[in-house]
Design a protein around this motif. Structure first.
Motif, PDB file in Angstrom:
ATOM      1  N   ALA A  63       0.840  -1.203   0.000  1.00  0.00           N
ATOM      2  CA  ALA A  63       0.000   0.000   0.000  1.00  0.00           C
ATOM      3  C   ALA A  63       0.873   1.251   0.000  1.00  0.00           C
ATOM      4  O   ALA A  63       0.573   2.226  -0.702  1.00  0.00           O
ATOM      5  CB  ALA A  63      -0.933   0.002   1.210  1.00  0.00           C
ATOM      6  N   GLY A  64       1.963   1.223   0.762  1.00  0.00           N
ATOM      7  CA  GLY A  64       2.869   2.369   0.779  1.00  0.00           C
ATOM      8  C   GLY A  64       3.475   2.635  -0.590  1.00  0.00           C
ATOM      9  O   GLY A  64       3.556   3.793  -1.030  1.00  0.00           O
ATOM     10  N   ASN A  65       3.892   1.571  -1.266  1.00  0.00           N
ATOM     11  CA  ASN A  65       4.453   1.737  -2.611  1.00  0.00           C
ATOM     12  C   ASN A  65       3.413   2.263  -3.594  1.00  0.00           C
ATOM     13  O   ASN A  65       3.697   3.154  -4.406  1.00  0.00           O
ATOM     14  CB  ASN A  65       5.030   0.413  -3.117  1.00  0.00           C
ATOM     15  CG  ASN A  65       6.288   0.013  -2.382  1.00  0.00           C
ATOM     16  OD1 ASN A  65       6.938   0.834  -1.752  1.00  0.00           O
ATOM     17  ND2 ASN A  65       6.627  -1.258  -2.448  1.00  0.00           N
ATOM     18  N   LYS A  66       2.210   1.712  -3.524  1.00  0.00           N
ATOM     19  CA  LYS A  66       1.153   2.182  -4.441  1.00  0.00           C
ATOM     20  C   LYS A  66       0.762   3.628  -4.146  1.00  0.00           C
ATOM     21  O   LYS A  66       0.503   4.403  -5.062  1.00  0.00           O
ATOM     22  CB  LYS A  66      -0.069   1.262  -4.353  1.00  0.00           C
ATOM     23  CG  LYS A  66       0.174  -0.094  -5.012  1.00  0.00           C
ATOM     24  CD  LYS A  66      -1.092  -0.890  -5.105  1.00  0.00           C
ATOM     25  CE  LYS A  66      -1.898  -0.289  -6.211  1.00  0.00           C
ATOM     26  NZ  LYS A  66      -2.832  -1.143  -6.862  1.00  0.00           N
ATOM     27  N   MET A  67       0.723   4.006  -2.854  1.00  0.00           N
ATOM     28  CA  MET A  67       0.408   5.400  -2.510  1.00  0.00           C
ATOM     29  C   MET A  67       1.495   6.331  -3.024  1.00  0.00           C
ATOM     30  O   MET A  67       1.197   7.408  -3.546  1.00  0.00           O
ATOM     31  CB  MET A  67       0.252   5.563  -0.990  1.00  0.00           C
ATOM     32  CG  MET A  67      -1.042   5.026  -0.440  1.00  0.00           C
ATOM     33  SD  MET A  67      -1.316   5.430   1.300  1.00  0.00           S
ATOM     34  CE  MET A  67      -0.032   4.508   2.106  1.00  0.00           C
ATOM     35  N   THR A  68       2.752   5.914  -2.895  1.00  0.00           N
ATOM     36  CA  THR A  68       3.858   6.734  -3.388  1.00  0.00           C
ATOM     37  C   THR A  68       3.759   6.922  -4.897  1.00  0.00           C
ATOM     38  O   THR A  68       3.955   8.034  -5.408  1.00  0.00           O
ATOM     39  CB  THR A  68       5.211   6.085  -3.009  1.00  0.00           C
ATOM     40  OG1 THR A  68       5.276   5.959  -1.592  1.00  0.00           O
ATOM     41  CG2 THR A  68       6.381   6.916  -3.505  1.00  0.00           C
ATOM     42  N   MET A  69       3.444   5.868  -5.615  1.00  0.00           N
ATOM     43  CA  MET A  69       3.291   5.984  -7.073  1.00  0.00           C
ATOM     44  C   MET A  69       2.116   6.885  -7.430  1.00  0.00           C
ATOM     45  O   MET A  69       2.209   7.696  -8.357  1.00  0.00           O
ATOM     46  CB  MET A  69       3.131   4.600  -7.705  1.00  0.00           C
ATOM     47  CG  MET A  69       4.409   3.771  -7.664  1.00  0.00           C
ATOM     48  SD  MET A  69       4.281   2.202  -8.536  1.00  0.00           S
ATOM     49  CE  MET A  69       3.475   1.195  -7.302  1.00  0.00           C
ATOM     50  N   PRO A  77      -6.555  11.463  -4.886  1.00  0.00           N
ATOM     51  CA  PRO A  77      -7.717  10.631  -4.549  1.00  0.00           C
ATOM     52  C   PRO A  77      -7.418   9.125  -4.614  1.00  0.00           C
ATOM     53  O   PRO A  77      -7.897   8.358  -3.779  1.00  0.00           O
ATOM     54  CB  PRO A  77      -8.770  11.024  -5.593  1.00  0.00           C
ATOM     55  CG  PRO A  77      -8.384  12.405  -6.007  1.00  0.00           C
ATOM     56  CD  PRO A  77      -6.888  12.436  -5.937  1.00  0.00           C
ATOM     57  N   GLU A  78      -6.605   8.711  -5.580  1.00  0.00           N
ATOM     58  CA  GLU A  78      -6.238   7.295  -5.670  1.00  0.00           C
ATOM     59  C   GLU A  78      -5.383   6.880  -4.465  1.00  0.00           C
ATOM     60  O   GLU A  78      -5.587   5.812  -3.894  1.00  0.00           O
ATOM     61  CB  GLU A  78      -5.474   7.018  -6.969  1.00  0.00           C
ATOM     62  CG  GLU A  78      -4.955   5.602  -7.103  1.00  0.00           C
ATOM     63  CD  GLU A  78      -6.045   4.538  -7.193  1.00  0.00           C
ATOM     64  OE1 GLU A  78      -5.720   3.353  -7.039  1.00  0.00           O
ATOM     65  OE2 GLU A  78      -7.226   4.880  -7.400  1.00  0.00           O
ATOM     66  N   ALA A  79      -4.446   7.730  -4.058  1.00  0.00           N
ATOM     67  CA  ALA A  79      -3.621   7.437  -2.886  1.00  0.00           C
ATOM     68  C   ALA A  79      -4.493   7.316  -1.642  1.00  0.00           C
ATOM     69  O   ALA A  79      -4.293   6.423  -0.813  1.00  0.00           O
ATOM     70  CB  ALA A  79      -2.562   8.525  -2.703  1.00  0.00           C
ATOM     71  N   ASN A  80      -5.473   8.181  -1.519  1.00  0.00           N
ATOM     72  CA  ASN A  80      -6.392   8.124  -0.377  1.00  0.00           C
ATOM     73  C   ASN A  80      -7.227   6.846  -0.413  1.00  0.00           C
ATOM     74  O   ASN A  80      -7.448   6.215   0.625  1.00  0.00           O
ATOM     75  CB  ASN A  80      -7.294   9.364  -0.364  1.00  0.00           C
ATOM     76  CG  ASN A  80      -8.073   9.472   0.919  1.00  0.00           C
ATOM     77  OD1 ASN A  80      -7.607   9.087   1.978  1.00  0.00           O
ATOM     78  ND2 ASN A  80      -9.276  10.005   0.822  1.00  0.00           N
ATOM     79  N   VAL A 141       2.099   6.667   4.850  1.00  0.00           N
ATOM     80  CA  VAL A 141       1.545   7.941   4.375  1.00  0.00           C
ATOM     81  C   VAL A 141       2.618   9.019   4.400  1.00  0.00           C
ATOM     82  O   VAL A 141       2.775   9.776   3.440  1.00  0.00           O
ATOM     83  CB  VAL A 141       0.316   8.364   5.212  1.00  0.00           C
ATOM     84  CG1 VAL A 141      -0.088   9.787   4.906  1.00  0.00           C
ATOM     85  CG2 VAL A 141      -0.848   7.418   4.965  1.00  0.00           C
ATOM     86  N   PHE A 142       3.373   9.091   5.490  1.00  0.00           N
ATOM     87  CA  PHE A 142       4.446  10.084   5.581  1.00  0.00           C
ATOM     88  C   PHE A 142       5.468   9.861   4.475  1.00  0.00           C
ATOM     89  O   PHE A 142       5.903  10.807   3.827  1.00  0.00           O
ATOM     90  CB  PHE A 142       5.135  10.013   6.951  1.00  0.00           C
ATOM     91  CG  PHE A 142       4.452  10.806   8.018  1.00  0.00           C
ATOM     92  CD1 PHE A 142       4.827  12.115   8.259  1.00  0.00           C
ATOM     93  CD2 PHE A 142       3.447  10.250   8.788  1.00  0.00           C
ATOM     94  CE1 PHE A 142       4.215  12.856   9.254  1.00  0.00           C
ATOM     95  CE2 PHE A 142       2.827  10.975   9.783  1.00  0.00           C
ATOM     96  CZ  PHE A 142       3.202  12.285  10.014  1.00  0.00           C
ATOM     97  N   LYS A 143       5.860   8.612   4.274  1.00  0.00           N
ATOM     98  CA  LYS A 143       6.861   8.318   3.253  1.00  0.00           C
ATOM     99  C   LYS A 143       6.345   8.654   1.856  1.00  0.00           C
ATOM    100  O   LYS A 143       7.084   9.193   1.039  1.00  0.00           O
ATOM    101  CB  LYS A 143       7.269   6.848   3.321  1.00  0.00           C
ATOM    102  CG  LYS A 143       8.127   6.532   4.523  1.00  0.00           C
ATOM    103  CD  LYS A 143       8.475   5.057   4.576  1.00  0.00           C
ATOM    104  CE  LYS A 143       9.334   4.738   5.774  1.00  0.00           C
ATOM    105  NZ  LYS A 143       9.649   3.323   5.869  1.00  0.00           N
TER     106      LYS A 143
END
Length: 155
Positions: A63-69, A77-80, A141-143
């Motif tokens: 999830a962290g990798n996908k949020m970063t991308m 909105p996608e990251a959220n 999220v921070f990263k």
């Protein structure tokens, strides 16, 4: 970018220093107050919850990798959405494990859990691991938003 790298390296160095300090101080401190048998029981009890560290099945990292991308593409909105999905998954996994483990620890006739103190210690450490797993999402999220050093320090 240079500042972020330097601050990130500083945060990692601080975290490593804290870990080394705790490891070097804890053994003599424990052996000062406990005999080797009690320390051995503590090592056994503290090793058991560490296996819970795999309970997320890689969800936090993925999830962290996908949020970063997604943040990198500018798709907040996608990251959220990814964060919310991972949060629900972790709530179900960590909550279910807590609901299964706590009664087992306190009620099951496990021969290696002799005293209530041992049962309380094992349950507290298990809950601590589950909370840390869940907290990994906050770190992700921070990263993903470019605040690696803050995430490392909070972790």
């Amino acid at each position: 970018m240079k500042r972020r790298i330097i601050v990130g390296m500083g945060a990692n160095s601080f975290g490593t220093a804290v870990t080394i300090f705790v490891q070097l101080v804890s053994l003599p401190l424990f052996l000062y107050y406990w005999d080797t048998s009690t320390y051995g029981v503590w090592i056994m009890l503290s090793a058991l919850p560490s296996s819970l560290g795999m309970a997320d099945m890689g969800m936090v990292i993925a999830a962290g990798n996908k949020m970063t991308m997604a943040i990198g593409r500018g798709d907040v909105p996608e990251a959220n959405r990814i964060f919310q999905s991972a949060q629900w998954f972790m709530m179900v996994v960590c909550g279910s494990l807590a609901l299964l483990l706590l009664p087992l620890i306190f009620l099951a006739p496990l021969p290696w859990l002799q005293t209530m103190d041992q049962r309380v210690a094992l349950s507290a450490m298990s809950i601590g691991v589950l909370v840390a797993l869940f907290g990994g999402l906050t770190e992700a999220v921070f990263k993903s938003t470019g605040r690696y050093a803050a995430a490392t320090m909070l972790s």
